[in-house]
Design a protein around this motif. Structure first.
Motif, PDB file in Angstrom:
ATOM      1  N   ALA A  68      -6.625   1.870   0.822  1.00 57.63           N
ATOM      2  CA  ALA A  68      -6.365   1.234   1.885  1.00 57.63           C
ATOM      3  C   ALA A  68      -7.281   0.305   2.275  1.00 57.63           C
ATOM      4  O   ALA A  68      -6.898  -0.964   2.775  1.00 57.63           O
ATOM      5  CB  ALA A  68      -6.138   2.333   2.998  1.00 57.63           C
ATOM      6  N   SER A 111      -8.942   6.609   8.863  1.00 53.85           N
ATOM      7  CA  SER A 111      -9.430   7.193   7.527  1.00 53.85           C
ATOM      8  C   SER A 111     -10.033   8.701   8.066  1.00 53.85           C
ATOM      9  O   SER A 111     -10.105   9.654   7.428  1.00 53.85           O
ATOM     10  CB  SER A 111     -10.298   6.451   6.762  1.00 53.85           C
ATOM     11  OG  SER A 111      -9.550   5.113   6.371  1.00 53.85           O
ATOM     12  N   TYR A 144       0.874  -1.113  -0.068  1.00 56.10           N
ATOM     13  CA  TYR A 144      -0.022  -0.062   0.024  1.00 56.10           C
ATOM     14  C   TYR A 144       0.993   1.189   0.063  1.00 56.10           C
ATOM     15  O   TYR A 144       0.799   2.111  -0.778  1.00 56.10           O
ATOM     16  CB  TYR A 144      -0.876  -0.008   1.250  1.00 56.10           C
ATOM     17  CG  TYR A 144      -1.632   1.373   1.471  1.00 56.10           C
ATOM     18  CD1 TYR A 144      -2.583   1.668   0.628  1.00 56.10           C
ATOM     19  CD2 TYR A 144      -1.196   2.128   2.312  1.00 56.10           C
ATOM     20  CE1 TYR A 144      -3.138   2.992   1.009  1.00 56.10           C
ATOM     21  CE2 TYR A 144      -1.819   3.339   2.805  1.00 56.10           C
ATOM     22  CZ  TYR A 144      -3.086   3.704   1.819  1.00 56.10           C
ATOM     23  OH  TYR A 144      -3.359   5.051   1.980  1.00 56.10           O
ATOM     24  N   GLN A 145       1.965   1.123   0.954  1.00 59.10           N
ATOM     25  CA  GLN A 145       2.736   2.533   0.993  1.00 59.10           C
ATOM     26  C   GLN A 145       3.417   2.694  -0.446  1.00 59.10           C
ATOM     27  O   GLN A 145       3.585   3.835  -0.973  1.00 59.10           O
ATOM     28  CB  GLN A 145       3.882   2.001   2.138  1.00 59.10           C
ATOM     29  CG  GLN A 145       3.106   2.393   3.381  1.00 59.10           C
ATOM     30  CD  GLN A 145       2.937   4.026   3.595  1.00 59.10           C
ATOM     31  OE1 GLN A 145       2.514   4.922   3.019  1.00 59.10           O
ATOM     32  NE2 GLN A 145       3.734   4.468   4.892  1.00 59.10           N
ATOM     33  N   PRO A 188      -3.346   5.524   7.850  1.00 57.82           N
ATOM     34  CA  PRO A 188      -4.287   4.263   7.312  1.00 57.82           C
ATOM     35  C   PRO A 188      -3.133   3.048   7.028  1.00 57.82           C
ATOM     36  O   PRO A 188      -3.467   1.838   7.647  1.00 57.82           O
ATOM     37  CB  PRO A 188      -4.936   4.659   6.160  1.00 57.82           C
ATOM     38  CG  PRO A 188      -4.854   6.237   6.089  1.00 57.82           C
ATOM     39  CD  PRO A 188      -3.635   6.571   6.880  1.00 57.82           C
ATOM     40  N   ALA A 189      -2.032   3.305   6.770  1.00 59.59           N
ATOM     41  CA  ALA A 189      -1.057   2.108   6.570  1.00 59.59           C
ATOM     42  C   ALA A 189      -0.896   1.482   7.760  1.00 59.59           C
ATOM     43  O   ALA A 189      -0.706   0.233   7.701  1.00 59.59           O
ATOM     44  CB  ALA A 189       0.251   2.688   5.605  1.00 59.59           C
ATOM     45  N   ASP A 197      -1.265   8.898   4.315  1.00 63.10           N
ATOM     46  CA  ASP A 197      -0.795   7.543   4.060  1.00 63.10           C
ATOM     47  C   ASP A 197      -0.399   6.889   5.159  1.00 63.10           C
ATOM     48  O   ASP A 197      -0.966   5.613   5.078  1.00 63.10           O
ATOM     49  CB  ASP A 197       0.241   7.901   2.907  1.00 63.10           C
ATOM     50  CG  ASP A 197      -0.140   8.084   1.361  1.00 63.10           C
ATOM     51  OD1 ASP A 197      -1.328   8.218   1.157  1.00 63.10           O
ATOM     52  OD2 ASP A 197       0.860   8.279   0.653  1.00 63.10           O
ATOM     53  N   LEU A 224      -8.714   0.967  11.083  1.00 64.34           N
ATOM     54  CA  LEU A 224      -8.710   1.780   9.635  1.00 64.34           C
ATOM     55  C   LEU A 224      -9.910   2.747   9.345  1.00 64.34           C
ATOM     56  O   LEU A 224      -9.450   3.768   8.839  1.00 64.34           O
ATOM     57  CB  LEU A 224      -8.526   0.621   8.327  1.00 64.34           C
ATOM     58  CG  LEU A 224      -8.604   1.029   6.895  1.00 64.34           C
ATOM     59  CD1 LEU A 224      -7.183   2.091   6.891  1.00 64.34           C
ATOM     60  CD2 LEU A 224      -8.665   0.040   5.915  1.00 64.34           C
ATOM     61  N   LEU A 267      -3.131  -1.074   8.812  1.00 61.46           N
ATOM     62  CA  LEU A 267      -3.240  -2.466   8.044  1.00 61.46           C
ATOM     63  C   LEU A 267      -2.638  -3.505   8.784  1.00 61.46           C
ATOM     64  O   LEU A 267      -2.906  -4.542   8.371  1.00 61.46           O
ATOM     65  CB  LEU A 267      -2.645  -2.236   6.534  1.00 61.46           C
ATOM     66  CG  LEU A 267      -3.483  -1.268   5.659  1.00 61.46           C
ATOM     67  CD1 LEU A 267      -2.639  -1.111   4.406  1.00 61.46           C
ATOM     68  CD2 LEU A 267      -4.791  -1.996   5.282  1.00 61.46           C
TER      69      LEU A 267
END
Length: 395
Positions: free
Chosen positions: A349, A374, A226-227, A271-272, A268, A370, A275
């Motif tokens: 995400a 968000s 994702y990143q 949310p990352a 970024d 998450l 995960l």
């Protein structure tokens, strides 16, 4: 067998000569007990007048057999079933005789060929390596046999975990890639040479640890992918923006450095990080084991490039529509592009919660962390757009 040292048998009404028929009956009784997963012990005695060692174990009087039950834990059968689905091969190595080992193996759902310690003595290491994959049960083994079994598996490229609790397990525990000793009933020597110690002496704990390890690995993979996809999108937006600027009258750069920094640090990263808290999926233990722990695989690279390219296309399209078609100002169009990038990254995400299921096929609250992250990212975005901070961020 002890029965071979006995010439007499003890009965209710005295001691009598042990005849061949009685020997066979005793051996059959022993076999029936071992086939019912009982460990047997025979008893005999002798009255002696001298302490000469050569006479101590001859002409014994047989008294009987005791069967001892050491049943496997209830959860072992389920644990082995999970291992088999996960592509993990389980082998049982025991000092019990063949019949007892076979009966216990069937009881816990372990099927396959059986090899005894005597058979191991009669084959070479190379021959053992060829046949070991088809053998699930090893009976009447010695410490040196366990060591040979581990080495044979390693020579076939297997990653070997050995569990044990006794002094005689120490060589195999040390030789294996992962030695697991028992914390409650294990000896100090076995614990000292092992890599891990089970506090509850429970085989099922190993299975749970494997499952947890798979969850952690998958979440790291999702986090990294994702990143990288977001970074790929941001770099592509700036690069393609520079290339299109002369033809479409766009400014250079399309997004300001402070805006990119805000996207990286706030919308970024937050949310990352969440995960990594993704719960396990039902099919976690259905995957086959990895031979190499590569986080960035070919499939991952394809996914991150596709996702990053899609984000880039949609953000550039939003800027083109706002600036070139609607004729809005530079600041307004840049804000639309920035907001589009942030929203798309958040949606992405949610999509990265699973590599198998799309964003619409799972509940939004599968990973509640998450959702909170968000929300924080969106609030922070509205702050830099609609508060006095918009002068700093030029939105």
């Amino acid at each position: 067998y002890l029965i071979q040292k006995c010439d007499f048998i003890q009965k209710k009404n005295g001691v009598f000569k042990l005849i061949e028929k009685e020997r066979k009956n005793i051996l059959n009784s022993n076999k029936m007990m071992t086939m019912n997963s009982l460990r047997t012990m025979a008893f005999a005695y002798k009255e002696i007048n001298s302490s000469a060692k050569s006479q101590l174990e001859e002409g014994l009087i047989f008294t009987g057999i005791v069967g001892m039950e050491d049943p496997p834990r209830e959860e072992v059968k389920e644990a082995i079933s999970i291992c088999q689905k996960a592509g993990i091969t389980v082998k049982m190595i025991t000092g019990d005789n063949k019949e007892t080992a076979r009966a216990i193996a069937l009881e816990i759902g372990l099927y396959g060929k059986l090899m005894s310690g005597d058979e191991l003595d009669n084959i070479t290491d190379r021959q053992l390596a060829k046949v070991i994959n088809s053998i699930s049960i090893f009976a009447r083994v010695k410490p040196e046999h366990k060591l040979r079994i581990v080495r044979a598996l390693k020579s076939n490229g297997e990653i070997v975990t050995v569990t044990g609790d006794g002094v005689n397990d120490a060589p195999a525990l040390k030789e294996a890639q992962i030695g697991v000793a028992m914390g409650k009933n294990g000896t100090d020597l076995s614990r000292s040479v092992a890599d891990l110690t089970l506090k509850d002496d429970n085989f099922f704990t190993i299975v749970l640890a494997i499952k947890e390890g798979r969850i952690i690995f998958k979440n790291i993979q999702k986090f990294v992918t994702y990143q990288l996809s977001c970074n790929f999108a941001e770099l592509s937006i700036l690069l393609i923006g520079v290339l299109l600027a002369p033809f479409l009258g766009w400014p250079i750069p399309l997004l300001l450095a402070l805006q990119i920094l805000f996207v990286n640090l706030v919308t970024d990263n937050i949310p990352a990080i969440t995960l990594s808290l993704n719960p396990s999926s039902k099919d976690t233990m259905s995957d086959q084991p990895r031979k190499k722990a590569e986080i960035i695989t070919k499939n991952v690279i394809v996914l991150l490039v596709f996702t990053g390219s899609l984000l880039m296309f949609l953000v550039l399209s939003s800027y083109y529509f706002t600036f070139n078609i609607l004729g809005e100002s530079l600041e307004y169009s840049r804000t639309v592009a920035l907001f589009s990038l942030i929203c798309l990254a958040i949606v992405s995400a949610f999509n990265f919660r699973s590599f198998r299921k799309g964003v619409l096929n799972r509940s939004l609250f599968t990973n509640p962390h998450l959702v909170y992250a968000s929300t924080i990212s969106l609030i922070a975005t509205f702050v830099i757009i609609y508060s006095p901070l918009n002068r700093v961020f030029e939105t």
